[in-house]
Design a protein around this motif. Structure first.
Motif, PDB file in Angstrom:
ATOM      1  N   PHE A 118     -61.564  63.830 -23.472  1.00 14.09           N
ATOM      2  CA  PHE A 118     -62.811  62.931 -23.229  1.00 14.09           C
ATOM      3  C   PHE A 118     -64.225  63.504 -23.551  1.00 14.09           C
ATOM      4  N   LEU A 178     -64.615  63.912 -27.163  1.00  6.09           N
ATOM      5  CA  LEU A 178     -64.778  62.727 -27.828  1.00  6.09           C
ATOM      6  C   LEU A 178     -66.246  62.305 -27.664  1.00  6.09           C
ATOM      7  N   ALA A 179     -66.856  62.551 -26.440  1.00  3.50           N
ATOM      8  CA  ALA A 179     -68.251  62.402 -25.976  1.00  3.50           C
ATOM      9  C   ALA A 179     -69.061  63.144 -26.778  1.00  3.50           C
ATOM     10  N   ALA A 234     -69.401  61.588 -30.196  1.00  6.96           N
ATOM     11  CA  ALA A 234     -69.955  60.261 -30.232  1.00  6.96           C
ATOM     12  C   ALA A 234     -71.646  60.528 -30.169  1.00  6.96           C
ATOM     13  N   THR A 235     -71.896  61.788 -29.457  1.00 11.50           N
ATOM     14  CA  THR A 235     -73.407  61.903 -29.230  1.00 11.50           C
ATOM     15  C   THR A 235     -73.798  63.115 -29.903  1.00 11.50           C
ATOM     16  N   ILE A 255     -69.484  58.124 -24.481  1.00  5.22           N
ATOM     17  CA  ILE A 255     -69.047  57.553 -25.656  1.00  5.22           C
ATOM     18  C   ILE A 255     -69.397  56.001 -25.617  1.00  5.22           C
ATOM     19  N   SER A 256     -69.450  55.350 -24.495  1.00  2.00           N
ATOM     20  CA  SER A 256     -69.722  54.026 -24.532  1.00  2.00           C
ATOM     21  C   SER A 256     -71.245  53.782 -25.141  1.00  2.00           C
ATOM     22  N   GLY A 277     -73.058  55.993 -26.997  1.00  2.00           N
ATOM     23  CA  GLY A 277     -73.152  56.911 -28.295  1.00  2.00           C
ATOM     24  C   GLY A 277     -73.744  55.909 -29.695  1.00  2.00           C
ATOM     25  N   ASN A 320     -68.393  55.144 -32.395  1.00  2.00           N
ATOM     26  CA  ASN A 320     -67.359  55.209 -31.100  1.00  2.00           C
ATOM     27  C   ASN A 320     -66.361  56.034 -31.894  1.00  2.00           C
TER      28      ASN A 320
END
Length: 283
Positions: free
Chosen positions: A28, A31-32, A35-36, A273-274, A276, A279
């Motif tokens: 995670f 993935l973060a 996303a950022t 993530i949410s 960013g 997605n």
């Protein structure tokens, strides 16, 4: 913006809070960063840890000392092929393809037949091999397979995605959301939860773009309504993040004025993530 280096372990992975590295928070966080903003040294070290922990059967275990591949394989399969390796993703998808909930096996189907139920139970994914399917691992399995399908159509993978979507539709609670598994217990309708409603709605993003029957289309609308209700009162970072991602996958942007407190690495990563600009769970 979170600086993930401060909590990164020497082996390149991340803990849930403090201590040794685990697959879930590591995946995670990676993935973060996608996303950022990717911190290249941190990202490469995390990917090195993830690559080093793939098991010989193609899957991943929750922790390097756990000797069985589990649901976290779907998280590893969400990594970019150019970062983790195309062969590793292929092996992960093959492992996932071989997994199904125990209730989808011949013994469960025989019980259905005894009770006069003739329809085959839709196949979902379990947390651990040879156990019952649940909403969260099924949702992550859908996302992993859909990522795999972006690299080329595969009839077998497509079939499992369609089956898993029907599994989610069949497990929808009366209020339009989802809980962790069964939508009824002891003859009563079960209540849905924020995080499971959000992740299931996210996994059904592809269903809204594909030809659907009227019942499935209506179910997605009910799910969006349930997600809005949960989001209005949700107090947890995990639930808020999944709800925002679920609604965003269906074209609804939900501004976050007062972010809930992140208590774990996974909370912080999901919030990033949410929030960013992209997605990575859907790209």
């Amino acid at each position: 913006m979170t600086d993930w280096r401060y909590k990164q372990n020497r082996d390149g992975g991340w803990a849930y809070n403090q201590g040794c590295s685990w697959t879930e928070p590591t995946a995670f966080v990676l993935l973060a960063q996608i996303a950022t903003k990717i911190d290249r040294p941190s990202f490469e070290a995390g990917m090195k840890f993830l690559r080093s922990t793939q098991r010989s059967d193609g899957g991943w275990s929750p922790h390097p000392e756990v000797t069985e591949s589990t649901w976290v394989t779907a998280l590893a399969a969400l990594m970019p092929e150019e970062a983790i390796g195309a062969d590793r993703v292929k092996q992960a998808l093959e492992w996932l393809e071989g997994q199904t909930g125990r209730e989808s096996t011949w013994s469960f189907e025989f019980q259905q037949w005894i009770h006069g139920i003739r329809e085959k139970n839709p196949e979902g994914w379990p947390w651990f091999p040879n156990t019952a399917a649940w909403v969260i691992p099924t949702s992550l399995g859908i996302l992993a397979f859909e990522r795999g399908l972006t690299h080329g159509e595969n009839r077998s993978l497509r079939g499992r995605v369609n089956q898993a979507r029907q599994f989610l539709f069949a497990r929808m609670c009366a209020d339009g959301g989802w809980n962790h598994g069964a939508n009824r217990a002891l003859g009563r309708d079960g209540d849905s939860y924020p995080e499971t409603t959000g992740i299931a709605l996210l996994a059904l993003h592809g269903a809204s773009r594909a030809p659907m029957n009227i019942n499935d289309a209506a179910a997605i609308e009910r799910a969006k309504q349930a997600a809005r209700r949960h989001l209005a009162v949700c107090k947890t970072a995990e639930g808020t993040a999944w709800l925002r991602m679920g609604l965003a996958a269906h074209g609804e942007v939900s501004p976050l004025q007062f972010p809930p407190v992140s208590r774990t690495t996974v909370d912080a990563a999901l919030t990033a993530i949410s929030s960013g600009f992209c997605n990575p769970l859907l790209s």
